[in-house]
Design an enzyme around this catalytic site. Structure first.
Site, PDB file in Angstrom:
ATOM      1  N   ASP A 170      32.650  13.617 -18.333  1.00 56.14           N
ATOM      2  CA  ASP A 170      31.718  14.733 -18.212  1.00 56.14           C
ATOM      3  C   ASP A 170      31.038  14.789 -16.848  1.00 56.14           C
ATOM      4  O   ASP A 170      30.025  15.475 -16.692  1.00 56.14           O
ATOM      5  CB  ASP A 170      30.633  14.634 -19.300  1.00 56.14           C
ATOM      6  CG  ASP A 170      31.204  14.807 -20.696  1.00 56.14           C
ATOM      7  OD1 ASP A 170      31.983  15.745 -20.888  1.00 56.14           O
ATOM      8  OD2 ASP A 170      30.881  14.002 -21.568  1.00 56.14           O
ATOM      9  N   CYS A 184       0.096   3.610   3.044  1.00 55.67           N
ATOM     10  CA  CYS A 184       0.644   3.132   4.325  1.00 55.67           C
ATOM     11  C   CYS A 184       2.169   3.248   4.334  1.00 55.67           C
ATOM     12  O   CYS A 184       2.768   3.557   5.368  1.00 55.67           O
ATOM     13  CB  CYS A 184       0.232   1.683   4.571  1.00 55.67           C
ATOM     14  SG  CYS A 184      -1.552   1.464   4.685  1.00 55.67           S
ATOM     15  N   ASP A 208      28.976  11.491 -22.287  1.00 57.62           N
ATOM     16  CA  ASP A 208      29.305  10.061 -22.274  1.00 57.62           C
ATOM     17  C   ASP A 208      29.465   9.514 -20.857  1.00 57.62           C
ATOM     18  O   ASP A 208      29.659   8.320 -20.673  1.00 57.62           O
ATOM     19  CB  ASP A 208      30.551   9.763 -23.106  1.00 57.62           C
ATOM     20  CG  ASP A 208      31.781  10.512 -22.613  1.00 57.62           C
ATOM     21  OD1 ASP A 208      31.754  11.015 -21.478  1.00 57.62           O
ATOM     22  OD2 ASP A 208      32.771  10.586 -23.361  1.00 57.62           O
ATOM     23  N   CYS A 234       0.838  -1.198   0.000  1.00 56.54           N
ATOM     24  CA  CYS A 234       0.000   0.000   0.000  1.00 56.54           C
ATOM     25  C   CYS A 234       0.878   1.254   0.000  1.00 56.54           C
ATOM     26  O   CYS A 234       1.585   1.512   0.983  1.00 56.54           O
ATOM     27  CB  CYS A 234      -0.912  -0.002   1.230  1.00 56.54           C
ATOM     28  SG  CYS A 234      -1.779   1.552   1.480  1.00 56.54           S
ATOM     29  N   ASP A 247      27.413  17.126 -25.199  1.00 55.72           N
ATOM     30  CA  ASP A 247      28.837  16.991 -25.501  1.00 55.72           C
ATOM     31  C   ASP A 247      28.914  16.437 -26.926  1.00 55.72           C
ATOM     32  O   ASP A 247      27.975  15.766 -27.386  1.00 55.72           O
ATOM     33  CB  ASP A 247      29.486  16.024 -24.508  1.00 55.72           C
ATOM     34  CG  ASP A 247      30.959  15.834 -24.786  1.00 55.72           C
ATOM     35  OD1 ASP A 247      31.659  16.841 -24.896  1.00 55.72           O
ATOM     36  OD2 ASP A 247      31.389  14.675 -24.906  1.00 55.72           O
TER      37      ASP A 247
END
Length: 784
Positions: A684, A92, A680, A89, A486
């Site tokens: 970076d 909950c 990549d 749930c 890039d």
């Protein structure tokens, strides 16, 4: 000195990165790391700055997040995990997470509904007594959930299969109970209508069916009231149905409880099926590993395999750990990792990644990573924990429900009491209207369907080979107005080839290439690899010494007794080498030997086949600006930008200048919009962290990509970014539909109930019917 600060309430990845950066720039601070999951800031600071650091940290944090509580750790917290078996749930779960987080000594609390786990950081002093307190809280909301501490997580296939069952023994028991209660109710109603039995007999049937159907709901409401938690769905259902009995609406009272339980049952199944869908999509965990030890083949758990061991993978088996193929040729099904249906071929010397299905040949693989560090393990952990990072809409709905329920209970009480007093009306009629109002007002439709939609959205993205680290990032993708790319490895293939060698000053082409190869022989950069590939001979690395990589410039090294420089024009200028500028389009590596210019090597990189279509599609779905950043020269940058029809480009950038450009673009974006950076994921990382949404391209097998980014595209195709944004938009659309459906229909029925037009039967539709509609609508995202 190591200092740890708890940043309670910190939930913004962008602000976290800014806080980490600004604290790291303070005098005396040597390192600064913000852990958003744990909401902590860990710094290493010099003794001279230690006295004033706390106030400086607090000032920086509050400049970005005024509501975050900053508190220094005096005791290193203990991390504990608990299995909440049977928890399904979302409402909950949120309550359990909140109440456990408020216990003394608990610094953070996180419920993962997919894994059915609770993870806490707790002070050592409170660690011994915390288990009993957690059990009490869990059972106050979910009495049937089993609570057990996870001492050491280990892989047991049977447990995984059991957890994935969408219809288990508990569900079967509940089905029997509902069927029995419904049958007794139907018999009682039939006897009343057709046999005209007396009222006591009718009541006997109805009360028995009510106890069977709603006894647990009433008991839960009583337990919650005794603990001071009054305003929840158990209370609403109990008061309204018992009240219906009091005013003489006996069949309606039982019907409300019956349909409420049926609705809850369908909600539970929906959550389990959504969890199972995601588990199936990412079903890449290997069952076992066949290892060669002492000349024999033995089958063991993947966790027991050490780095460097030899494993055998037969056709039809999953590759259990990352490694290198020593022998064999085969086709690998990478669909679970990349979303691609076309198999990949592997041969001797190729990398084989865990989670791929071996299809054709027997492979002998030497493992290069332990199971916990393998691609499959990291991806499984990423997807399983994605639901823990909640979107702003989810947090809003949770907060909304907390205040909404008490308000409607008070309004129902006013509706039942004030009109008879002020207008002199019939008490029974107004009390009935109050109970109808209560039934309609239950917020289940929102608190169940909204988390379920984001949960499903993450699963839908996974199916397409896009890993989203949290629903907050999925929602953020909806607001991306600027995408910064890039160039190398993102928009272009990153596969470089030497296309020309231009020697000067008496050097031959062969000499220029040989000197360049010697200088680049220790580098793993794609340009270096292309030069080594063009040379094509063995290199005697023993003659190379004093090797230095100069970031943004190139390489210097001693090749025998000669000083060799290989790099860009900046390197030539810094070393005062007179050179001839190459005017051709491509990446240029200038070579100098003992201060004399030797020549230039021209290297070209191809644009990826789907890059242009990806840029076009991004603009079509609403991205306002596309920008490219590159360290290459102006001509290359301009050529690629024009070919792909990008809006802007910036060339000849050093790594730190890329961060500056992203910050500049970020300052110019439209208010309320987001900036995404696509790279990549290897070199970076700083820019990925700085962007609102960091997207790593080609994350398959790249640890750096999986760690640094918020979203990981598992293939090298830029078009996957379009898929990611489309899934994000579809998810948001369904979320908004559910909010409108739930609040709209409930508002109508609340008004009709208050006016006396709608009765208990209509109220049932206003609650349970709306909830089921919202849940079914939420499940659509998995089919998109």
């Amino acid at each position: 000195m190591k200092r740890i600060f708890l940043l309670k309430g910190l939930d913004c990845p962008n602000c976290s990165a800014k806080i980490e950066k600004e604290v790291g720039e303070l005098d005396g601070v040597q390192s600064s790391v913000v852990n958003l999951m744990k909401q902590t800031l860990t710094i290493n600071v010099t003794q001279t700055a230690a006295d004033t650091i706390a106030s400086q940290v607090e000032t920086i944090v509050h400049s970005h997040e005024p509501g975050v509580e900053v508190q220094e750790e005096t005791i290193i917290p203990v991390t504990k995990s608990y299995l909440l078996k049977g928890l399904d749930c979302p409402n909950c779960s949120a309550k359990i997470e909140k109440e456990v987080g408020e216990l003394d000594g608990v610094q953070s609390s996180l419920v993962n509904l997919m894994k059915q786990t609770l993870t806490i950081n707790v002070a050592q002093t409170a660690a011994d007594t915390i288990a009993s307190q957690i059990e009490m809280i869990v059972h106050s909301h979910e009495p049937d959930v089993e609570v057990s501490e996870i001492v050491q997580e280990s892989y047991i296939p049977e447990k995984k299969q059991e957890a994935n069952e969408s219809y288990n023994n508990e569900d079967k028991k509940l089905t029997v109970r509902l069927a029995t209660g419904a049958a007794i109710y139907a018999i009682g109603m039939a006897l009343t209508v057709f046999a005209k039995v007396p009222l006591p007999i009718e009541l006997a049937f109805l009360i028995v069916s009510y106890v069977i159907l709603g006894g647990d709901v009433v008991w839960q409401a009583v337990r919650n009231i005794s603990k001071g938690r009054v305003f929840d769905e158990h209370f609403l259902m109990s008061v309204s149905t018992i009240g219906a009995f009091v005013i003489g609406e006996y069949p309606e009272a039982v019907a409300v409880m019956l349909f409420y339980q049926v609705g809850e049952f369908f909600q539970s199944l929906a959550v389990k099926r959504s969890r199972k869908s995601i588990s199936d999509l990412m079903d890449i965990r290997p069952d076992c590993a066949t290892v060669r030890r002492n000349g024999e083949l033995i089958t063991i758990s993947p966790e027991s395999v050490a780095i460097g061991e030899i494993i055998i993978v037969k056709p039809g088996e999953k590759i259990p750990l990352d490694g290198v193929v020593l022998d064999g040729d085969s086709m690998l099904d990478t669909r679970a990792l990349t979303g691609e249906s076309v198999p990949r071929s592997v041969h001797k010397g190729d990398e084989a990644l865990s989670g791929c299905m071996n299809q054709t040949g027997v492979l002998t693989i030497k493992t290069t990573k332990a199971f916990g560090e393998s691609t499959a393990s990291k991806i499984i952990d990423l997807v399983e924990n994605a639901s823990s990072r909640k979107a702003p809409t989810e947090n809003f709905i949770t907060t909304f429900a907390r205040y909404y329920t008490p308000v409607v209970v008070i309004l129902a009480a006013i509706l039942a009491i004030l009109p008879p007093i002020l207008l002199g009306g019939c008490w029974t009629e107004w009390i009935r209207r109050g109970f109808v109002f209560l039934v309609v007002s239950c917020p289940c439709a929102l608190v169940i369907s909204i988390p379920l939609t984001f949960f499903g959205g993450i699963g839908a993205a996974s199916k397409r080979g896009v890993l989203v680290k949290g629903s907050n990032y999925l929602e953020a993708l909806n607001h991306v107005s600027i995408i910064v790319f890039d160039k190398t490895g993102t928009l272009t293939k990153g596969v470089f080839n030497v296309t020309d060698i231009l020697p000067e000053n008496g050097f031959s082409k062969e000499q220029v290439l040989e000197y360049a190869t010697q200088a680049e022989s220790f580098s793993n950069h794609p340009i270096a690899k292309s030069i080594l590939s063009a040379y094509g001979k063995e290199i005697d690395q023993s003659v190379i010494s004093d090797y230095k990589e100069i970031s943004g410039y190139g390489i210097s090294a001693m090749a025998g007794k000669k000083k060799v420089y290989a790099g860009n024009t900046k390197l030539m200028d810094s070393e005062h080498v007179e050179y001839t500028v190459c005017e051709k389009v491509g990446t240029k590596v200038y070579i100098a030997v003992d201060g004399q210019y030797a020549g230039c090597i021209l290297i070209t990189d191809e644009v990826k086949p789907d890059s242009k279509k990806a840029i076009s599609d991004l603009k079509h779905i609403g991205v306002e600006k596309t920008v490219m950043l590159t360290g290459d020269d102006e001509k290359i940058g301009k050529s690629v930008a024009e070919e792909l029809q990008l809006d802007e480009y910036y060339a000849q950038l050093l790594p730190d200048q890329k961060v500056e450009k992203v910050e500049l673009l970020d300052s110019k974006k439209r208010p309320g919009s987001k900036l995404a950076f696509v790279g990549d994921g290897i070199n970076d990382a700083p820019v990925l962290a700085r962007a609102d949404v960091g997207i790593a391209m080609g994350g398959l097998g790249s640890d750096a990509a999986i760690e640094a980014a918020d979203v990981v595209l598992m293939t090298d195709e830029p078009s996957k970014l379009v898929d990611a944004i489309e899934v994000a938009k579809a998810t948001k659309q369904i979320v908004m539909q559910n909010i409108v459906i739930a609040l709209g229909i409930k508002s109508v029925f609340l008004i009709l109930g208050a006016l006396g037009i709608a009765g208990m039967w209509e109220a049932v539709f206003g609650d349970v019917g709306v909830t089921i509609i919202a849940v079914l609508n939420a499940m659509r995202i998995l089919k998109k």
